[in-house]
Design a protein around this motif. Sequence first.
Motif, short mmCIF file in Angstrom:
data_model
loop_
_atom_site.label_atom_id
_atom_site.label_comp_id
_atom_site.label_asym_id
_atom_site.label_seq_id
_atom_site.Cartn_x
_atom_site.Cartn_y
_atom_site.Cartn_z
N CYS A 84 47.62 32.61 11.80
CA CYS A 84 47.47 33.48 12.96
C CYS A 84 47.59 34.95 12.54
O CYS A 84 48.52 35.32 11.83
N GLU A 86 48.30 37.37 14.32
CA GLU A 86 49.32 38.08 15.10
C GLU A 86 50.74 37.74 14.64
O GLU A 86 51.54 38.62 14.38
N CYS A 87 51.04 36.45 14.48
CA CYS A 87 52.42 36.06 14.18
C CYS A 87 52.57 35.42 12.79
O CYS A 87 53.68 35.04 12.41
N CYS A 105 46.86 31.78 16.86
CA CYS A 105 47.39 30.52 17.37
C CYS A 105 47.29 30.55 18.90
O CYS A 105 47.08 31.62 19.49
N CYS A 108 49.64 33.12 20.76
CA CYS A 108 49.23 34.52 20.66
C CYS A 108 47.93 34.76 21.42
O CYS A 108 47.77 35.79 22.08
ZN ZN Z 1 50.29 33.49 16.64
#
Ligand code: ZN
Length: 117
Positions: A84, A86-87, A105, A108
Amino acid sequence: MDKERLEYFRKKLLKQREAILNKSKKLKEESYTLGTDGIQDMADAASNAYNADILMSLSDNDRTMVKEIDSTLDKIGSGTYGICEECDEPINEKRLEANPVARYCITCKRMIEEKGE
Ligand SMILES: [Zn+2]
């Protein structure tokens, strides 16, 4: 993700890319044929214009999709595929199966959509 899975997704993406390019090529040929038809009445002319619009918007989407596939293939090459953006957590493989170009994911993705970005 192990090498075999990566290879599996790589092949899947390449196939998808090829399918889009083949489709675009076909559509182009069809639109060319539409445009070079001999005599046509007004109704035909209108529907041909409509078809041309569809063809144009399709190729726009397809171009975006090909770009996304290319950047996803880059990620496979650099070993960041399925992570992912983002995370940094691995993206669920079922999600990748349904959408191999997924960048986030599901958690997110939902968050981003709620923020309206
Ligand atoms: Zn994520």
